[in-house]
Design a protein around this motif. Structure first.
Motif, PDB file in Angstrom:
ATOM      1  N   GLY A 207       0.805  -1.216   0.000  1.00 14.76           N
ATOM      2  CA  GLY A 207       0.000   0.000   0.000  1.00 14.76           C
ATOM      3  C   GLY A 207       0.837   1.264   0.000  1.00 14.76           C
ATOM      4  O   GLY A 207       0.571   2.204  -0.757  1.00 14.76           O
ATOM      5  N   TRP A 208       1.895   1.311   0.844  1.00 14.43           N
ATOM      6  CA  TRP A 208       2.746   2.502   0.900  1.00 14.43           C
ATOM      7  C   TRP A 208       3.546   2.675  -0.390  1.00 14.43           C
ATOM      8  O   TRP A 208       3.770   3.799  -0.832  1.00 14.43           O
ATOM      9  CB  TRP A 208       3.686   2.415   2.098  1.00 14.43           C
ATOM     10  CG  TRP A 208       3.042   2.811   3.386  1.00 14.43           C
ATOM     11  CD1 TRP A 208       2.644   1.996   4.394  1.00 14.43           C
ATOM     12  CD2 TRP A 208       2.698   4.141   3.772  1.00 14.43           C
ATOM     13  NE1 TRP A 208       2.058   2.731   5.410  1.00 14.43           N
ATOM     14  CE2 TRP A 208       2.086   4.047   5.052  1.00 14.43           C
ATOM     15  CE3 TRP A 208       2.838   5.391   3.177  1.00 14.43           C
ATOM     16  CZ2 TRP A 208       1.627   5.165   5.735  1.00 14.43           C
ATOM     17  CZ3 TRP A 208       2.377   6.508   3.865  1.00 14.43           C
ATOM     18  CH2 TRP A 208       1.778   6.384   5.122  1.00 14.43           C
ATOM     19  N   THR A 209       3.976   1.559  -0.966  1.00 17.78           N
ATOM     20  CA  THR A 209       4.717   1.663  -2.227  1.00 17.78           C
ATOM     21  C   THR A 209       3.841   2.214  -3.337  1.00 17.78           C
ATOM     22  O   THR A 209       4.277   3.063  -4.138  1.00 17.78           O
ATOM     23  CB  THR A 209       5.259   0.283  -2.629  1.00 17.78           C
ATOM     24  OG1 THR A 209       6.069  -0.236  -1.572  1.00 17.78           O
ATOM     25  CG2 THR A 209       6.077   0.370  -3.905  1.00 17.78           C
ATOM     26  N   LEU A 212       3.479   6.000  -2.629  1.00 17.89           N
ATOM     27  CA  LEU A 212       4.679   6.801  -2.853  1.00 17.89           C
ATOM     28  C   LEU A 212       5.139   6.792  -4.305  1.00 17.89           C
ATOM     29  O   LEU A 212       5.713   7.775  -4.777  1.00 17.89           O
ATOM     30  CB  LEU A 212       5.813   6.302  -1.951  1.00 17.89           C
ATOM     31  CG  LEU A 212       5.595   6.488  -0.447  1.00 17.89           C
ATOM     32  CD1 LEU A 212       6.734   5.869   0.338  1.00 17.89           C
ATOM     33  CD2 LEU A 212       5.465   7.969  -0.094  1.00 17.89           C
ATOM     34  N   ARG A 213       4.865   5.708  -5.038  1.00 15.65           N
ATOM     35  CA  ARG A 213       5.372   5.596  -6.402  1.00 15.65           C
ATOM     36  C   ARG A 213       4.339   5.959  -7.463  1.00 15.65           C
ATOM     37  O   ARG A 213       4.710   6.279  -8.593  1.00 15.65           O
ATOM     38  CB  ARG A 213       5.865   4.160  -6.660  1.00 15.65           C
ATOM     39  CG  ARG A 213       6.985   3.703  -5.735  1.00 15.65           C
ATOM     40  CD  ARG A 213       8.269   4.476  -5.989  1.00 15.65           C
ATOM     41  NE  ARG A 213       8.757   4.247  -7.328  1.00 15.65           N
ATOM     42  CZ  ARG A 213       9.564   3.242  -7.670  1.00 15.65           C
ATOM     43  NH1 ARG A 213       9.950   2.373  -6.747  1.00 15.65           N
ATOM     44  NH2 ARG A 213       9.992   3.109  -8.902  1.00 15.65           N
ATOM     45  N   ILE A 214       3.048   5.939  -7.097  1.00 15.90           N
ATOM     46  CA  ILE A 214       2.004   6.190  -8.099  1.00 15.90           C
ATOM     47  C   ILE A 214       1.101   7.347  -7.687  1.00 15.90           C
ATOM     48  O   ILE A 214       1.016   8.366  -8.377  1.00 15.90           O
ATOM     49  CB  ILE A 214       1.172   4.909  -8.344  1.00 15.90           C
ATOM     50  CG1 ILE A 214       2.050   3.816  -8.942  1.00 15.90           C
ATOM     51  CG2 ILE A 214      -0.005   5.214  -9.273  1.00 15.90           C
ATOM     52  CD1 ILE A 214       1.327   2.506  -9.156  1.00 15.90           C
ATOM     53  N   THR A 215       0.414   7.197  -6.550  1.00 21.11           N
ATOM     54  CA  THR A 215      -0.605   8.175  -6.179  1.00 21.11           C
ATOM     55  C   THR A 215      -0.018   9.552  -5.925  1.00 21.11           C
ATOM     56  O   THR A 215      -0.491  10.558  -6.479  1.00 21.11           O
ATOM     57  CB  THR A 215      -1.375   7.689  -4.936  1.00 21.11           C
ATOM     58  OG1 THR A 215      -1.893   6.379  -5.181  1.00 21.11           O
ATOM     59  CG2 THR A 215      -2.516   8.640  -4.620  1.00 21.11           C
ATOM     60  N   LEU A 216       0.994   9.618  -5.076  1.00 22.60           N
ATOM     61  CA  LEU A 216       1.574  10.923  -4.737  1.00 22.60           C
ATOM     62  C   LEU A 216       2.194  11.625  -5.935  1.00 22.60           C
ATOM     63  O   LEU A 216       1.918  12.810  -6.169  1.00 22.60           O
ATOM     64  CB  LEU A 216       2.587  10.755  -3.602  1.00 22.60           C
ATOM     65  CG  LEU A 216       3.249  12.052  -3.104  1.00 22.60           C
ATOM     66  CD1 LEU A 216       2.194  13.015  -2.582  1.00 22.60           C
ATOM     67  CD2 LEU A 216       4.280  11.743  -2.029  1.00 22.60           C
ATOM     68  N   PRO A 217       3.047  10.960  -6.746  1.00 24.45           N
ATOM     69  CA  PRO A 217       3.609  11.683  -7.904  1.00 24.45           C
ATOM     70  C   PRO A 217       2.561  12.166  -8.898  1.00 24.45           C
ATOM     71  O   PRO A 217       2.662  13.274  -9.427  1.00 24.45           O
ATOM     72  CB  PRO A 217       4.548  10.641  -8.544  1.00 24.45           C
ATOM     73  CG  PRO A 217       4.890   9.699  -7.443  1.00 24.45           C
ATOM     74  CD  PRO A 217       3.662   9.621  -6.603  1.00 24.45           C
ATOM     75  N   LEU A 218       1.539  11.346  -9.158  1.00 28.27           N
ATOM     76  CA  LEU A 218       0.530  11.746 -10.134  1.00 28.27           C
ATOM     77  C   LEU A 218      -0.426  12.802  -9.588  1.00 28.27           C
ATOM     78  O   LEU A 218      -1.131  13.456 -10.371  1.00 28.27           O
ATOM     79  CB  LEU A 218      -0.256  10.512 -10.594  1.00 28.27           C
ATOM     80  CG  LEU A 218       0.523   9.488 -11.408  1.00 28.27           C
ATOM     81  CD1 LEU A 218      -0.370   8.313 -11.785  1.00 28.27           C
ATOM     82  CD2 LEU A 218       1.125  10.124 -12.661  1.00 28.27           C
TER      83      LEU A 218
END
Length: 300
Positions: A207-209, A212-218
């Motif tokens: 979930g955190w990955t 941090l790798r998809i939701t936050l950057p987009l």
């Protein structure tokens, strides 16, 4: 035959009126005529007042830059300017920390819970800033709700000084500006396809990955838009710092109001306004330049 030709011309004319046309099809004169009302409104509501402020700060009654020299030589005005930017930055960070989870919940929840969260965000936005500021006075005053609860719980023996502090100003301003951070982030998160998260989880990401790798950057375009709005609006706040902060937490908006309405020093108030506007535009240009390096928001 004549009726058929008339009918054909009538249908053709109606289709020309109803079918949307590109802006390139309009002549420059017609485009200017369509743009003129907005240009006049912008001129009378923004350009003219700013021009009067600039002219009054420099030519009242004759060319004089002593007001600007006074502003930069007297430490009190620089401290107020620094405090204004400091509080605006803290409010922006607090709005992001509190608003991002709410925006994420709004985008992920469905049905009744989504409507409840959206109502909690939008209803305060429709409430007057003056009402919300007085609500914080009721909560934080010496005999207010917070001090009463703390004393009855045995956590304090005397009322705490909560009102007329910088912390009170930050809390009240964050409460007022929180929707301006939530809504852009919510709009950005809503555009993220669910297939990306499902694909990442199928590949073994936790979930955190995924966050941090998809939701936050987009979602960064929404974060940047919300941060910019909250920061710019915080710089010009007047009512909330004046009511909740008092004279000890003076900000530029309150200082400009005092110079204009209490001391009747309109030229110096204009100089303060011009300096605040120039600093805001400078930060805005730096912010936009920084965003241009981000691939997702190069067009902001």
């Amino acid at each position: 035959m004549f009726s058929g030709v008339a009918s054909s011309w009538g249908q053709r004319g109606w289709s020309r009126l109803t079918v949307s046309r590109s802006a390139r099809d309009y002549s420059p004169l017609l485009s200017l005529a369509l743009f003129a009302p907005l240009l006049l409104l912008l001129s009378f509501s923004f350009l003219y007042p700013v021009g009067r402020l600039l002219a009054g700060s420099l030519f009242a009654p004759e060319l004089n830059v002593d007001r600007y020299i006074r502003l930069f030589l007297e430490p009190v005005y620089l401290r107020v300017l620094w405090r204004t930017f400091e509080i605006a930055f803290v409010v922006m960070l607090a709005s992001f920390v509190l608003g991002y989870p709410v925006a994420l919940a709004m985008a992920k929840l469905k049905g009744t819970w989504a409507a409840i969260v959206a109502a909690c965000v939008l209803i305060p936005l429709w409430t007057s800033v003056l009402v919300r500021s007085y609500a914080w006075i009721v909560l934080l005053q010496r005999n207010g709700l917070v001090n009463t609860v703390l004393q009855e719980a045995g956590l304090t023996t005397a009322p705490l000084r909560l009102i007329y502090t910088e912390g009170a100003v930050i809390m009240a301003m964050t409460h007022v500006l929180l929707p301006y951070m939530i809504l852009p982030i919510y709009a950005a998160v809503r555009t993220i396809p669910d297939d990306l998260e499902r694909a990442a989880k199928n590949l073994g990401a936790g979930g955190w990955t995924v966050f941090l790798r998809i939701t936050l950057p987009l979602s960064l375009p929404g974060v940047f838009a919300g941060a910019l709005m909250t920061f710019i609006l915080s710089l010009g706040f007047y009512i909330t710092p004046a009511l909740v902060g008092g004279p000890r937490t003076l900000m530029m908006g309150t200082l400009i109001g005092q110079q204009a309405t209490v001391l009747l020093d309109w030229p110096f108030a204009g100089a303060l306004s011009v300096v605040l506007l120039a600093a805001t535009l400078l930060l805005l240009s730096v912010f936009r330049k920084a965003l241009s390096f981000n691939k997702g928001v190069s067009g902001v």
